[in-house]
Write a protein that holds these residues in place. Structure first.
Motif, PDB file in Angstrom:
ATOM      1  N   ARG A  13       1.304  -0.975  -0.042  1.00 39.86           N
ATOM      2  CA  ARG A  13      -0.090  -0.930   0.065  1.00 39.86           C
ATOM      3  C   ARG A  13       0.631   1.275   0.228  1.00 39.86           C
ATOM      4  NH1 ARG A  13      -2.185  -1.065   4.169  1.00 39.86           N
ATOM      5  NH2 ARG A  13      -3.914  -1.538   3.013  1.00 39.86           N
ATOM      6  N   ARG A  14       2.446   1.199   0.535  1.00 43.83           N
ATOM      7  CA  ARG A  14       2.249   2.680   0.861  1.00 43.83           C
ATOM      8  C   ARG A  14       2.961   2.799  -0.756  1.00 43.83           C
ATOM      9  NH1 ARG A  14       7.028   4.038   5.339  1.00 43.83           N
ATOM     10  NH2 ARG A  14       8.109   5.334   4.374  1.00 43.83           N
ATOM     11  N   LEU A  15       3.923   0.703  -1.538  1.00 43.05           N
ATOM     12  CA  LEU A  15       4.043   1.557  -2.460  1.00 43.05           C
ATOM     13  C   LEU A  15       3.324   1.899  -3.655  1.00 43.05           C
ATOM     14  CD1 LEU A  15       6.451   1.543  -5.181  1.00 43.05           C
ATOM     15  CD2 LEU A  15       5.803  -1.215  -4.702  1.00 43.05           C
ATOM     16  N   LEU A  16       2.256   1.895  -3.861  1.00 45.06           N
ATOM     17  CA  LEU A  16       0.974   1.856  -4.287  1.00 45.06           C
ATOM     18  C   LEU A  16       0.543   3.834  -4.339  1.00 45.06           C
ATOM     19  CD1 LEU A  16      -2.064  -0.234  -3.598  1.00 45.06           C
ATOM     20  CD2 LEU A  16      -0.304   0.221  -6.398  1.00 45.06           C
ATOM     21  N   GLU A  17       0.899   4.482  -2.786  1.00 45.04           N
ATOM     22  CA  GLU A  17       0.891   5.256  -1.764  1.00 45.04           C
ATOM     23  C   GLU A  17       1.344   6.704  -2.938  1.00 45.04           C
ATOM     24  OE1 GLU A  17       0.193   5.923   1.727  1.00 45.04           O
ATOM     25  OE2 GLU A  17      -1.519   5.018   1.709  1.00 45.04           O
ATOM     26  N   PHE A  18       2.824   5.408  -3.229  1.00 43.33           N
ATOM     27  CA  PHE A  18       3.958   6.863  -3.898  1.00 43.33           C
ATOM     28  C   PHE A  18       4.076   6.532  -5.046  1.00 43.33           C
ATOM     29  CE2 PHE A  18       8.093   6.053  -5.778  1.00 43.33           C
ATOM     30  CZ  PHE A  18       8.914   6.909  -5.015  1.00 43.33           C
ATOM     31  N   VAL A  19       3.669   5.738  -5.838  1.00 44.06           N
ATOM     32  CA  VAL A  19       3.128   5.726  -7.505  1.00 44.06           C
ATOM     33  C   VAL A  19       2.213   6.901  -7.705  1.00 44.06           C
ATOM     34  CG1 VAL A  19       1.746   4.461  -9.226  1.00 44.06           C
ATOM     35  CG2 VAL A  19       4.056   3.002  -7.390  1.00 44.06           C
ATOM     36  N   GLU A  20       1.222   6.558  -6.970  1.00 44.16           N
ATOM     37  CA  GLU A  20       0.065   7.755  -7.456  1.00 44.16           C
ATOM     38  C   GLU A  20      -0.074   7.253  -8.796  1.00 44.16           C
ATOM     39  OE1 GLU A  20       2.757  11.690  -6.927  1.00 44.16           O
ATOM     40  OE2 GLU A  20       1.272  12.137  -5.804  1.00 44.16           O
ATOM     41  N   PRO A  21      -0.931   6.582  -8.933  1.00 44.81           N
ATOM     42  CA  PRO A  21      -1.927   5.691 -10.235  1.00 44.81           C
ATOM     43  C   PRO A  21      -2.920   6.668 -10.530  1.00 44.81           C
ATOM     44  CG  PRO A  21      -2.708   4.183  -8.110  1.00 44.81           C
ATOM     45  CD  PRO A  21      -1.261   5.451  -7.836  1.00 44.81           C
ATOM     46  N   ASP A  22      -3.080   6.933 -11.876  1.00 40.30           N
ATOM     47  CA  ASP A  22      -4.372   8.244 -12.040  1.00 40.30           C
ATOM     48  C   ASP A  22      -4.527   6.882 -13.405  1.00 40.30           C
ATOM     49  OD1 ASP A  22      -5.008  10.102 -14.067  1.00 40.30           O
ATOM     50  OD2 ASP A  22      -4.591  10.795 -12.598  1.00 40.30           O
ATOM     51  N   ARG A  23      -6.200   6.734 -13.258  1.00 40.32           N
ATOM     52  CA  ARG A  23      -7.280   6.246 -14.066  1.00 40.32           C
ATOM     53  C   ARG A  23      -6.644   6.370 -15.667  1.00 40.32           C
ATOM     54  NH1 ARG A  23     -10.251   2.668 -11.407  1.00 40.32           N
ATOM     55  NH2 ARG A  23     -11.020   3.603  -9.717  1.00 40.32           N
ATOM     56  N   ASP A  24      -5.838   7.388 -16.353  1.00 37.73           N
ATOM     57  CA  ASP A  24      -5.582   8.013 -17.312  1.00 37.73           C
ATOM     58  C   ASP A  24      -4.304   7.123 -17.961  1.00 37.73           C
ATOM     59  OD1 ASP A  24      -7.743   8.691 -18.008  1.00 37.73           O
ATOM     60  OD2 ASP A  24      -7.103  10.742 -17.743  1.00 37.73           O
ATOM     61  N   ASP A  25      -3.818   6.225 -16.767  1.00 39.63           N
ATOM     62  CA  ASP A  25      -2.066   5.901 -16.552  1.00 39.63           C
ATOM     63  C   ASP A  25      -2.485   4.776 -17.903  1.00 39.63           C
ATOM     64  OD1 ASP A  25      -0.483   7.599 -15.350  1.00 39.63           O
ATOM     65  OD2 ASP A  25      -0.623   7.055 -13.205  1.00 39.63           O
ATOM     66  N   VAL A  26      -1.301   4.662 -18.895  1.00 38.82           N
ATOM     67  CA  VAL A  26      -0.714   3.157 -19.709  1.00 38.82           C
ATOM     68  C   VAL A  26      -0.174   3.001 -19.017  1.00 38.82           C
ATOM     69  CG1 VAL A  26      -0.605   2.389 -21.559  1.00 38.82           C
ATOM     70  CG2 VAL A  26      -2.001   4.618 -21.679  1.00 38.82           C
ATOM     71  N   CYS A  27       0.102   1.939 -18.134  1.00 36.06           N
ATOM     72  CA  CYS A  27       1.267   1.277 -17.317  1.00 36.06           C
ATOM     73  C   CYS A  27       1.738   0.161 -17.516  1.00 36.06           C
ATOM     74  CB  CYS A  27       0.064   0.612 -16.036  1.00 36.06           C
ATOM     75  SG  CYS A  27       1.581   0.241 -14.770  1.00 36.06           S
ATOM     76  N   LEU A  28       2.895   0.162 -17.354  1.00 40.84           N
ATOM     77  CA  LEU A  28       3.940  -1.220 -17.936  1.00 40.84           C
ATOM     78  C   LEU A  28       4.535  -1.586 -16.382  1.00 40.84           C
ATOM     79  CD1 LEU A  28       5.043  -3.128 -19.677  1.00 40.84           C
ATOM     80  CD2 LEU A  28       7.402  -1.563 -19.167  1.00 40.84           C
ATOM     81  N   ASP A  29       4.476  -3.183 -15.996  1.00 41.86           N
ATOM     82  CA  ASP A  29       5.279  -3.266 -14.873  1.00 41.86           C
ATOM     83  C   ASP A  29       5.906  -4.467 -15.326  1.00 41.86           C
ATOM     84  OD1 ASP A  29       5.773  -3.747 -11.821  1.00 41.86           O
ATOM     85  OD2 ASP A  29       4.990  -6.413 -12.255  1.00 41.86           O
ATOM     86  N   VAL A  30       7.433  -4.398 -15.110  1.00 41.85           N
ATOM     87  CA  VAL A  30       8.186  -5.119 -15.247  1.00 41.85           C
ATOM     88  C   VAL A  30       9.135  -5.926 -14.357  1.00 41.85           C
ATOM     89  CG1 VAL A  30      10.714  -5.629 -16.921  1.00 41.85           C
ATOM     90  CG2 VAL A  30       9.202  -4.291 -17.389  1.00 41.85           C
ATOM     91  N   ALA A  31       9.086  -7.630 -14.174  1.00 43.48           N
ATOM     92  CA  ALA A  31       8.971  -7.987 -13.484  1.00 43.48           C
ATOM     93  C   ALA A  31       9.336  -9.517 -13.511  1.00 43.48           C
ATOM     94  CB  ALA A  31       7.841  -8.722 -12.249  1.00 43.48           C
ATOM     95  N   ARG A  32      10.498 -10.595 -12.345  1.00 45.73           N
ATOM     96  CA  ARG A  32      10.911 -11.642 -12.974  1.00 45.73           C
ATOM     97  C   ARG A  32       9.403 -12.633 -12.615  1.00 45.73           C
ATOM     98  NH1 ARG A  32      16.696 -14.197 -11.308  1.00 45.73           N
ATOM     99  NH2 ARG A  32      16.435 -16.672 -12.690  1.00 45.73           N
ATOM    100  N   GLY A  33       9.030 -12.695 -12.998  1.00 47.56           N
ATOM    101  CA  GLY A  33       8.112 -13.750 -12.417  1.00 47.56           C
ATOM    102  C   GLY A  33       6.298 -13.188 -12.371  1.00 47.56           C
ATOM    103  N   ARG A  34       6.044 -13.657 -11.180  1.00 49.69           N
ATOM    104  CA  ARG A  34       4.056 -12.717 -11.387  1.00 49.69           C
ATOM    105  C   ARG A  34       4.216 -11.935 -10.023  1.00 49.69           C
ATOM    106  NH1 ARG A  34       0.524 -14.568 -14.575  1.00 49.69           N
ATOM    107  NH2 ARG A  34       1.243 -17.146 -15.851  1.00 49.69           N
ATOM    108  N   GLY A  35       5.008 -11.176  -9.823  1.00 49.99           N
ATOM    109  CA  GLY A  35       4.895 -10.198  -8.192  1.00 49.99           C
ATOM    110  C   GLY A  35       3.365  -9.472  -8.440  1.00 49.99           C
ATOM    111  N   PRO A  36       3.339  -8.923  -7.356  1.00 54.18           N
ATOM    112  CA  PRO A  36       1.817  -8.248  -6.954  1.00 54.18           C
ATOM    113  C   PRO A  36       1.389  -7.037  -7.386  1.00 54.18           C
ATOM    114  CG  PRO A  36       3.468  -7.980  -4.711  1.00 54.18           C
ATOM    115  CD  PRO A  36       4.052  -8.770  -6.413  1.00 54.18           C
ATOM    116  N   MET A  37       1.817  -5.832  -8.305  1.00 57.74           N
ATOM    117  CA  MET A  37       1.560  -5.038  -8.913  1.00 57.74           C
ATOM    118  C   MET A  37       0.523  -5.064 -10.045  1.00 57.74           C
ATOM    119  SD  MET A  37       3.164  -2.677  -6.943  1.00 57.74           S
ATOM    120  CE  MET A  37       3.637  -0.977  -8.240  1.00 57.74           C
ATOM    121  N   PRO A  38       0.901  -5.980 -10.593  1.00 55.41           N
ATOM    122  CA  PRO A  38      -0.287  -5.871 -11.861  1.00 55.41           C
ATOM    123  C   PRO A  38      -2.165  -5.549 -11.240  1.00 55.41           C
ATOM    124  CG  PRO A  38       1.559  -7.181 -12.321  1.00 55.41           C
ATOM    125  CD  PRO A  38       1.961  -7.167 -11.256  1.00 55.41           C
ATOM    126  N   ALA A  39      -1.898  -6.387 -10.138  1.00 52.94           N
ATOM    127  CA  ALA A  39      -3.542  -6.871  -9.919  1.00 52.94           C
ATOM    128  C   ALA A  39      -3.412  -5.856  -9.164  1.00 52.94           C
ATOM    129  CB  ALA A  39      -2.886  -8.044  -8.447  1.00 52.94           C
TER     130      ALA A  39
END
Length: 282
Positions: A13-39
């Motif tokens: 949650r702390r990371l999500l608050e730092f990211v400040e996602p926006d409804r207009d964002d087109v987002c790419l998450d790059v990880a090794r394996g399946r991390g929690p960020m996309p969900a």
């Protein structure tokens, strides 16, 4: 994640608050394996793409240079332009501090870890992402930078595919600028391929050298139970050696740099995490 009846862990949650996602964002998450960020990010952005990146050889050539188009002036997102230093400690009790195993491919796991509205999960080389310059407004990499190939090359790619005025958010382990490298001894004992933990200054220097401008910084300490972390040790004998060293320190023995202590009869240790938000410089 919450729709499936789960709760977002405090550190995520702390990371999500730092990211400040926006409804207009087109987002790419790059990880090794399946991390929690996309969900976690998927429901909060317009479009979510997840890349399951395979590590590239360290000798891989540097990808094409960053985009040469002019940067949008002024910036329309009104993001904070000052550097912030967060303070800890933050205690976590789950085993989700490190990237999930790339072998997580069952249908049940796909349901638990959705990737966003487009349902796409791409396998690609993090040092040569299959996207044009300026494709995404938000690019994230959580505990992945040192596991996906040469970090300088990875950073250049993350910044290349980010739009001018967008942001690249890196979350990773660091050590204090004045801290010695002793802390890495048990990290390398646990994982002989561990690349070493960078100082805060080194991580920000790498980002700026790759073509990014640091916009915000959040640094804090995290206490974790030892046993889930030791489950990733190269063998049981090594895990025992680390466990003994940490217990010895609790009893007044030599310092490991991990600042262990016993909480409720369980052995815990300390890490330092950093969240860094950068903007590509054209």
């Amino acid at each position: 994640m919450q729709e499936n009846g789960g709760a977002i862990a405090p550190h995520l949650r702390r990371l999500l608050e730092f990211v400040e996602p926006d409804r207009d964002d087109v987002c790419l998450d790059v990880a090794r394996g399946r991390g929690p960020m996309p969900a976690a990010l998927g429901p909060q952005v317009r479009h979510m793409t997840a890349v399951d990146a395979m590590p590239a050889p360290v000798t891989a050539p540097v990808p094409a240079g960053t985009d040469s188009s002019s940067r949008a002036s002024g910036g329309s997102r009104r993001r904070m332009s000052t550097v912030e230093f967060g303070t800890g400690p933050v205690r976590i009790a789950d085993g989700d501090a490190l990237p999930a195993s790339p072998a997580a491919t069952t249908r049940e796991e796909r349901v638990r870890h959705p990737v966003g509205p487009d349902g796409a999960r791409i396998r690609a080389d993090a040092t040569a992402l299959p996207y044009r310059d300026n494709t995404f407004s938000l690019v994230t990499a959580r505990f992945s930078l040192y596991n996906l190939g040469h970090p300088d090359h990875v950073l250049r790619e993350l910044l290349r595919v980010c739009r001018p005025g967008g942001r690249v958010v890196i979350a990773d382990l660091v050590r204090g600028n004045l801290a010695g490298p002793d802390r890495d001894r048990i990290e390398r004992l646990r994982d002989p391929d561990h690349p070493g933990t960078p100082t805060i200054a080194r991580l920000t220097e790498m980002i700026t050298s790759a073509g990014g401008s640091i916009r915000r910084l959040d640094v804090f300490t995290v206490e974790r139970p030892v046993e889930p972390w030791l489950a990733g040790a190269c063998d049981d004998e090594t895990a025992d050696r680390i466990r003994v060293a940490l217990i010895d320190e609790v009893d007044g023995g030599p310092r490991t740099g991990a600042k262990p202590r016993v909480i409720g009869g369980e052995l815990w240790f300390t890490q330092t995490w950093a969240h860094v938000a950068a903007e590509p410089i054209s």
